[in-house]
Design an enzyme around this catalytic site. Structure first.
Site, PDB file in Angstrom:
ATOM      1  N   CYS A 111      17.282 -28.217  18.749  1.00  0.00           N
ATOM      2  CA  CYS A 111      17.948 -28.365  20.147  1.00  0.00           C
ATOM      3  C   CYS A 111      19.392 -28.225  20.244  1.00  0.00           C
ATOM      4  CB  CYS A 111      17.184 -29.264  20.940  1.00  0.00           C
ATOM      5  SG  CYS A 111      15.358 -29.091  21.029  1.00  0.00           S
ATOM      6  N   ARG A 160      20.865 -23.998  16.419  1.00  0.00           N
ATOM      7  CA  ARG A 160      20.135 -25.280  16.530  1.00  0.00           C
ATOM      8  C   ARG A 160      18.635 -25.363  16.794  1.00  0.00           C
ATOM      9  NH1 ARG A 160      23.363 -30.004  16.154  1.00  0.00           N
ATOM     10  NH2 ARG A 160      21.468 -30.914  17.115  1.00  0.00           N
ATOM     11  N   TRP A 181      14.154 -26.088  20.090  1.00  0.00           N
ATOM     12  CA  TRP A 181      13.539 -25.744  18.879  1.00  0.00           C
ATOM     13  C   TRP A 181      12.225 -26.823  19.072  1.00  0.00           C
ATOM     14  CZ3 TRP A 181      11.316 -29.106  15.288  1.00  0.00           C
ATOM     15  CH2 TRP A 181      11.190 -28.466  13.724  1.00  0.00           C
ATOM     16  N   ASN A 219      17.675 -33.569  23.605  1.00  0.00           N
ATOM     17  CA  ASN A 219      17.337 -33.164  22.081  1.00  0.00           C
ATOM     18  C   ASN A 219      17.074 -34.526  21.618  1.00  0.00           C
ATOM     19  OD1 ASN A 219      17.594 -32.439  19.738  1.00  0.00           O
ATOM     20  ND2 ASN A 219      19.778 -32.764  19.400  1.00  0.00           N
ATOM     21  N   GLY A 220      15.918 -34.403  20.936  1.00  0.00           N
ATOM     22  CA  GLY A 220      15.493 -35.545  19.983  1.00  0.00           C
ATOM     23  C   GLY A 220      13.899 -35.436  20.419  1.00  0.00           C
ATOM     24  N   GLU A 280      18.366 -25.091  -5.860  1.00  0.00           N
ATOM     25  CA  GLU A 280      18.863 -24.391  -4.780  1.00  0.00           C
ATOM     26  C   GLU A 280      18.653 -23.068  -4.610  1.00  0.00           C
ATOM     27  OE1 GLU A 280      20.052 -25.584  -2.114  1.00  0.00           O
ATOM     28  OE2 GLU A 280      21.652 -24.088  -1.422  1.00  0.00           O
ATOM     29  N   LYS A 296      17.012 -21.249  -1.067  1.00  0.00           N
ATOM     30  CA  LYS A 296      17.931 -20.242  -0.268  1.00  0.00           C
ATOM     31  C   LYS A 296      16.876 -19.021  -0.200  1.00  0.00           C
ATOM     32  CE  LYS A 296      20.271 -21.878   1.134  1.00  0.00           C
ATOM     33  NZ  LYS A 296      20.817 -23.086   1.001  1.00  0.00           N
ATOM     34  N   GLU A 329      13.785 -19.837   2.317  1.00  0.00           N
ATOM     35  CA  GLU A 329      14.268 -19.942   3.876  1.00  0.00           C
ATOM     36  C   GLU A 329      14.564 -18.748   4.546  1.00  0.00           C
ATOM     37  OE1 GLU A 329      17.229 -23.048   4.632  1.00  0.00           O
ATOM     38  OE2 GLU A 329      18.121 -22.578   2.795  1.00  0.00           O
ATOM     39  N   HIS A 361       3.973 -26.266 -19.621  1.00  0.00           N
ATOM     40  CA  HIS A 361       3.006 -27.156 -19.102  1.00  0.00           C
ATOM     41  C   HIS A 361       2.114 -26.897 -18.017  1.00  0.00           C
ATOM     42  CE1 HIS A 361       4.753 -29.860 -22.098  1.00  0.00           C
ATOM     43  NE2 HIS A 361       5.974 -29.498 -21.882  1.00  0.00           N
ATOM     44  N   LYS A 386      19.450 -25.364  12.363  1.00  0.00           N
ATOM     45  CA  LYS A 386      20.628 -25.905  11.495  1.00  0.00           C
ATOM     46  C   LYS A 386      20.624 -27.550  11.293  1.00  0.00           C
ATOM     47  CE  LYS A 386      24.476 -25.224   9.210  1.00  0.00           C
ATOM     48  NZ  LYS A 386      24.129 -24.662   7.650  1.00  0.00           N
TER      49      LYS A 386
END
Ligand code: F6R
Length: 613
Positions: free
Chosen positions: A2, A27, A74, A100-101, A488, A492, A495, A511, A608
């Protein structure tokens, strides 16, 4: 998670608010809305979908108000819909709120308010807030200018969870009230006008002067002044901080996407991060650190704690610190660390890495280790962010604003800064021969140019991506630092291309995971660690034998041995190699996402900065 924007000044608020939301859309992007103070009261316009849809709402161009609040969502509680979009009004339509929260006790508060005659129109946790403000406001017999502040203070005391709130009241048509707890909010000071935002870059083109609120601090904004209050409503003073980011750094500057721009900004981001930490013929310095040898000798354990990409940078930081300083380092995922009662005492140093400086789990983990007596050091990209204000010490990456949801330049800058930090510790501790330190320092200084060279693989990778975009599963392999880079690279790809991928330490293949290798599957390997090259080559041969297509990123000369594609990168010191080897793999994820026609900068379900647990 948000984004919130606010404006109070002499200009029409709506265009400024929508513009700010567009800049904050990374966001959250499932709904958007604005509320402005109009002559006849509060107007609210909102809908599900992207911010640009606001332009199509009936009457949006007729809004005249010069004070307004805005939100891009969001979703947490309640699916994306007009009703669940912010701003939310109380039943009497006196207060408009964006939030936001997460309000963890909203069910109890909602039940309480329903008992007291309030009706709810959304499934959100937020809608309790304007109604609770109304509840306290209507019970307050006083009629002074602080009545709203008192009502919001009482409301905040009832809320459990995290919140950054903007409140408008039709009874105070020349003010806006803001408060925060565990969610980001910055106040930008202009000339005869003031701004609110979740993140600095969204309002950087209006001002470079910012105030940062601590938890439970309130601000009442007018056009030409800002008054601050603590939780007991005592007036407090706050220092202004000037941010030296260039406003154009938050633009695309001709690139198709922020992510591509940020990938190409990496040589400069690491150059800026090296900054003046490595003066010629002198010891490494950090302006904000003054650790003594005795202090560092007393540290018997270091934790590096972070989330996602920042945690992957931490894994490489561990290698650098352990090798140069001989101190054991554990790397932890913040959301695990905070709940597993880690063994911490006054001889523990906890390093927290966060690009945004606002990640809820990382901040909570930091608070926990502080309460147990550890020394805390934050690494952030955002001056004044929450983590930098919580930690005992703070050092900065200088990557500039990172807007694309998928982190690129922040990662390479974090790996760089951790390597410099390892040298700083090693020089004080005298734990590594001087000649070795000099060698690494020289390598660090050559890294920006080597990153430029690495970027030249762009077209080659773009072509390779054309063969890969229809894949369903991709595997990444590496050993040592290359395993960290694999993690990493895999993140990438997942996502932004939505292709399932796994990263494995190459030695683990036999294994279990090798059972998944079959004809036509793509296996990407990273080979930079001199001591482990031979071993990884054997693992690559094992997957080729089982029909895999192979891509190898390496700074060694390899026999081509049926490898489908080798992408050469410049050689460097092992713990720095991730800074170069990740670049082709960031580009690979980027071009696969483009081939699939996806929104690279705003991948589905992501936002983000993750300011909720
Ligand atoms: C992935 C990504 C995330 C962040 C993570 C931590 O590309 O960006 O995994 O790295 O959410 O964010 P910060 O560093 O802001 O704490």
């Amino acid at each position: 998670m948000c984004g919130i924007i606010g404006y109070i000044g002499a200009q029409k608020a709506t265009p400024i608010l929508i513009n700010g939301l567009l800049r904050l859309e990374y966001r959250g992007y499932d709904s958007a809305g604005i509320s402005t103070m109009e002559k006849n009261g509060l107007s609210v316009m909102k809908d599900k979908g992207r911010v640009k849809n606001l332009y199509d709402l009936d009457g949006i161009n007729d809004l005249e108000g010069t004070i307004g609040i805005a939100h891009t969502r969001w979703a947490t509680h309640g699916k994306p819909s007009k009703e669940n979009s912010h701003p939310h009004l109380d039943n009497s339509k006196t207060f408009a709120v964006v939030h936001n929260g997460i309000i963890e006790n909203y069910n109890d508060l909602r039940a309480f308010l329903i008992e007291n005659g309030y009706t709810f129109y959304s499934q959100t946790d937020t809608e309790v807030i304007p109604n609770l403000i109304h509840y306290y406001y209507s019970k307050d017999a006083e009629k002074d200018e602080f009545k709203l502040l008192r009502a919001v203070q009482k409301t905040c005391k009832d809320l459990k969870g995290s919140f950054a709130l903007q409140v408008l009241s039709k009874d105070l048509p020349d003010n806006m009230l803001v408060v925060r707890k565990d969610s980001p909010l910055v106040i930008g000071k202009g000339n005869g006008e003031n701004y609110i935002s979740s993140d600095i870059p969204a309002i950087l083109s209006f001002t470079k002067d910012f105030y940062f609120l601590n938890d439970y601090e309130f601000a009442i904004l007018s056009r030409d002044k800002i008054d601050f209050y603590d939780i007991d409503l005592n007036k407090i003073t706050k220092k202004i901080k000037s941010i030296d980011w260039n406003a154009s750094a938050a633009d695309k500057n001709g690139y198709e996407d922020y992510m591509l721009k940020e990938i190409f900004e990496q040589p400069n981001a690491i150059r800026e991060t090296i900054g003046s930490h490595l003066p010629e013929n002198e010891r490494c310095t950090f302006e904000n650190l003054n650790f003594s040898k005795a202090f560092l000798q007393s540290i018997n354990k270091i934790y590096i704690v972070a989330c996602g990409t920042a945690m992957h940078a931490g894994l490489t930081g561990k290698i650098a610190i352990e090798q140069l300083c001989n101190i054991p380092v554990s790397v932890d995922i913040a959301s695990e660390f905070r709940y597993r009662n880690p063994i911490i005492d006054k001889n523990t140093l906890c390093i927290y890495i966060s690009q945004s400086g606002e990640t809820a789990d990382t901040i909570a983990a930091l608070k926990l280790s502080k309460s147990k007596g550890a020394t805390t050091l934050a690494i952030s990209n955002v001056i004044g962010s929450s983590i930098t204000r919580e930690a005992d010490y703070c050092i900065y990456t200088h990557a500039g604003p990172e807007i694309a949801v998928a982190s690129t330049k922040a990662y390479t800058s974090q790996v760089m800064l951790l390597n410099i930090l390892a040298i700083y510790f090693a020089e004080i501790l005298e734990s590594t021969p001087y000649s070795e330190i000099v060698k690494i320092k020289n390598e660090i200084l050559s890294l920006p140019a080597k990153a430029e060279t690495t970027l030249k693989c762009c077209n080659e990778i773009k072509n390779f991506a054309k063969n890969m975009y229809q894949e369903k599963d991709v595997f990444f392999l590496g050993r040592g630092v290359d395993y960290n880079t694999s993690l990493e690279a895999s993140l990438k790809l997942k996502e932004i291309s939505y292709i399932h991928s796994e990263a494995y330490a190459a030695g683990e293949l036999k294994h279990g995971p090798i059972a998944l290798i079959e004809n036509g599957i793509t296996v990407v390997s990273i080979l930079t660690d001199e001591l482990l090259v031979e071993k990884t080559i054997s693992n690559i041969q094992e997957v080729i034998t089982r029909g895999a297509n192979t891509l190898v990123i390496t700074n060694k000369t390899l026999p081509s041995n049926n490898i489908d594609k080798i992408v050469p990168i410049p050689d460097t010191h092992t713990s720095l190699s991730s800074i170069l080897s990740i670049i082709p793999l960031q580009l690979l994820a980027y071009y696969i996402s483009k081939e699939k026609g996806l929104d690279v900068d705003k991948p589905r379900n992501l936002a983000k900065s993750v300011t909720v647990e």
